[in-house]
Structure formats: structure tokens, C-alpha cells
Design an enzyme around this catalytic site. Structure first.
Site, PDB file in Angstrom:
ATOM      1  N   LYS A  53       0.842  -1.200   0.000  1.00 14.59           N
ATOM      2  CA  LYS A  53       0.000   0.000   0.000  1.00 14.59           C
ATOM      3  C   LYS A  53       0.879   1.252   0.000  1.00 14.59           C
ATOM      4  CE  LYS A  53      -3.825  -2.472   2.051  1.00 14.59           C
ATOM      5  NZ  LYS A  53      -4.588  -2.902   3.211  1.00 14.59           N
ATOM      6  N   GLN A  97      -4.719  -1.440   9.440  1.00 15.62           N
ATOM      7  CA  GLN A  97      -4.674  -2.787   8.858  1.00 15.62           C
ATOM      8  C   GLN A  97      -5.351  -3.790   9.796  1.00 15.62           C
ATOM      9  OE1 GLN A  97      -3.439  -3.516   5.711  1.00 15.62           O
ATOM     10  NE2 GLN A  97      -4.282  -5.549   6.070  1.00 15.62           N
ATOM     11  N   ASP A 120     -10.976   2.995   3.505  1.00 21.59           N
ATOM     12  CA  ASP A 120     -11.390   1.595   3.355  1.00 21.59           C
ATOM     13  C   ASP A 120     -12.907   1.501   3.177  1.00 21.59           C
ATOM     14  OD1 ASP A 120      -9.381  -0.299   3.232  1.00 21.59           O
ATOM     15  OD2 ASP A 120      -9.112  -0.411   5.411  1.00 21.59           O
TER      16      ASP A 120
END
Ligand code: NAP
Length: 284
Positions: A53, A97, A120
Site C-alpha cells: 500500500k 490494517q 477503506d
């Protein structure tokens, strides 16, 4: 093999080119987009994901910070870091995460992220906005799947779609995005009695269960689009999806491989979401 392959690497490269252009335009106006990634603990898989990422940001002109913490970090400490990033004007997107260590309530942490920085798309208000047809952020994996359908000009409107898997991060938002695009959608889960009965009728089958070979060639309508989100290891330890690939590719019209299908799209759509957040922040 009769199916055409939807190449996630090629589509990602094209979309990342657009991301880099939008990032450069924002940076030129003094609004370089920024993403913060928080990793708690030392899971090998999570380390790889966060590294990719951050690399995706670096390669496309997005400022990024990676904060790594020991698995012993307390929930209060993590919430304090999220709050600091919520208030940091250089940061447009915050990603924590998952999974988090068991002593930390992941829902509480996600709800602590400012909704306008929740790239997200997991925050409950973003889930609600998606559900009511006014998405702020589309969760990255289902968003990538929609881009794949768009890339082959698939007429989603009026099509029948079956989503196999009903998680909050893939299956459910996938179903919502397909519904909003005009598909007639069925969602299957682990209690579904006869999976093939549903999938055999579908023009589009999206499979996201984490169960290897759950969809086989006899479960797919000839010519259907088969999108495989799953990530598993086969007996030889090789990465594979949820679909029995080679025989299914003989029947389907379009299919996504694993690796090289949905996987690369997920990180690309995170970059797209970060750009969208930065553009909204810059334009007020
Ligand atoms: P998850 O949270 O474990 O959810 C799995 C879903 O599959 C659940 O809804 C479950 O049903 C359903 N399911 C399990 N067995 C089934 C069966 N026999 N028939 C029908 N449905 C069944 O998993 P996830 O996070 O959604 O991820 C799914 C897969 O996608 C995993 O392999 C994951 O690694 C992969 N993934 C890939 C990417 C990518 O970028 N390529 C991104 C995210 C996830 P219940 O609701 O009844 O339990």
C-alpha cells in the site's frame, strides 16, 4: 480455454496512471494527497499488504506514512493515534490494517476514524451511505470489481448477479454496488442450501468466501462473467482463488485469474479513494 481474461494488473496500471495525474494536479495546488497506514503487531501477511500500500502511494505521488506498533499496544493508545491523524491536515486517508490483536476492539477503532478519511469505507456511516445509494467511499475490493466490469463494458443494468460470500468488507458492499448499477442481486452465504442452483442462473458471479474450488465449472452459466476474489493456497502452496479456474474458464465468457485479478485492483482502489478524499478536502 474459451473465457476472456480480465487482467487486474493491466487495468491497475491504467488506473494508477490516472491516480498519478490527479495526485500531481493536487500537489501543484499545494494539496498533495496523503495516506496514513497503521499496523499493529507483526503478522507476515499484514506486513506485505501494508508495504504494498505504501509502495503504491510512493510510486504515484501520494504522501504516505506507515506507523508500526508492537502487538502490545493498548486500545487507548491506538485510538489516540487515530485521533491525531484525524486532525492532521496532511493526511486525507487513514487505514488501520486488520486484523488487530484480540485485545483491541476493531469496530471501535474503525468508528474512531473520521468518516471523510475512512478510505477503506468500513466506517458505519460510510456503510450506511453505501446502503442508501449515496456512497462517500466504496470499499476497495468491491469497487475494484465494479471497475473490472466497467473495463469490459459489461451491461450490469438488468443483469442477474450472484455474490457468494456476505462479509462486511467484500460480499455485502459488493452486492450493494451491483444493485446500484442495476443488477438483480442474490447474496449467498455458508447456509445457502444449493449454491449451484443460484450461480447457474447468473450473468455475473462474484466469489468471495476463502474456500478453494467452491465454484466449479458445472455451477456456471456458459458465457457468464466469473470474478474470483478469494485468496487461498493450493496443495503445492501456490496462491489460488475460490473458483476451480481451468475448467470454469472453459465455460465462462470472462474470468479473473488468481493471482493477477482482483488482488492488484484492491490496492489501486485504495489509492483512488485517497485521491477522492484529497480532492474533496481541497475543494471544501
Ligand atoms: P470472510 O469474512 O471469512 O467471509 C466469508 C464469507 O463467505 C462469509 O459470508 C461466509 O458465510 C461465506 N461462505 C463461507 N463458506 C461458504 C459456502 N460454503 N457457501 C457460500 N458462502 C460461504 O471473508 P472475506 O474477508 O469476505 O474474504 C473472502 C475471501 O476473499 C478470502 O479468501 C480473502 O482472503 C479474500 N479477499 C481478497 C481480497 C483481494 O484483494 N483479492 C480482498 C479481501 C478479501 P457466512 O456469512 O454464513 O459465514
Amino acid at each position: 480455454m474459451s473465457a476472456k481474461i480480465i487482467d487486474g494488473n493491466a487495468l491497475s496500471a491504467q488506473l494508477r496512471g490516472e491516480v498519478a495525474q490527479r495526485a500531481a494536479a493536487l500537489t501543484a495546488k499545494g494539496h498533495q494527497p496523503g495516506l496514513a497506514v497503521i499496523l499493529v503487531g507483526d503478522s507476515q501477511a499484514s506486513q506485505v499488504y501494508v508495504r504494498n500500500k505504501v509502495k503504491g502511494c510512493q510510486e504515484n505521488g501520494i504522501y504516505s506514512v506507515l506507523e508500526k506498533y508492537d502487538a502490545s499496544m493498548s486500545e487507548a493508545e491506538l485510538l489516540a493515534r487515530v485521533e491525531a491523524l484525524n486532525n492532521d491536515p496532511k493526511i486525507n486517508g487513514i487505514l488501520v490494517q486488520l486484523p488487530l490483536p484480540p485485545h483491541i476492539d476493531a469496530n471501535k477503532v474503525i468508528e474512531a476514524i473520521a468518516a471523510e478519511k475512512d478510505v477503506d469505507g468500513f466506517h458505519i456511516s460510510n456503510a450506511g451511505l453505501l446502503m442508501t445509494g449515496q456512497p462517500l467511499f466504496r470499499p476497495c475490493t468491491p469497487y475494484g470489481v465494479m471497475k473490472m466490469l466497467e473495463s469490459i463494458n459489461y451491461p450490469v443494468r438488468g443483469a442477474t448477479a450472484v455474490v457468494v460470500g456476505a462479509s462486511n468488507i467484500v460480499g455485502k458492499p459488493q452486492a450493494m454496488l451491483l444493485l446500484q448499477a442495476g443488477a438483480t442481486v442474490t447474496i449467498c452465504n455458508s447456509k445457502t442450501r444449493d449454491l449451484g442452483h443460484h450461480t447457474r442462473d447468473a450473468d455475473i458471479v462474484v466469489v468471495a468466501t476463502g474456500k478453494r474450488n467452491i465454484v466449479t465449472a458445472d455451477m456456471v452459466k456458459p458465457g457468464a462473467v466469473v470474478i474470483d476474489v478469494g485468496m487461498n493456497r493450493d496443495d503445492a502452496g501456490k496462491l489460488c482463488g475460490d473458483v476451480d479456474y481451468a475448467p470454469t474458464a472453459e465455460v465462462a465468457g470472462w474470468i479473473t485469474p488468481v493471482p493477477g485479478g482482483v488482488g492488484p485492483m484492491t490496492i489501486t482502489m485504495l489509492l483512488v479513494n485517497t485521491i477522492e478524499a484529497a480532492e474533496r478536502a481541497a475543494h471544501g
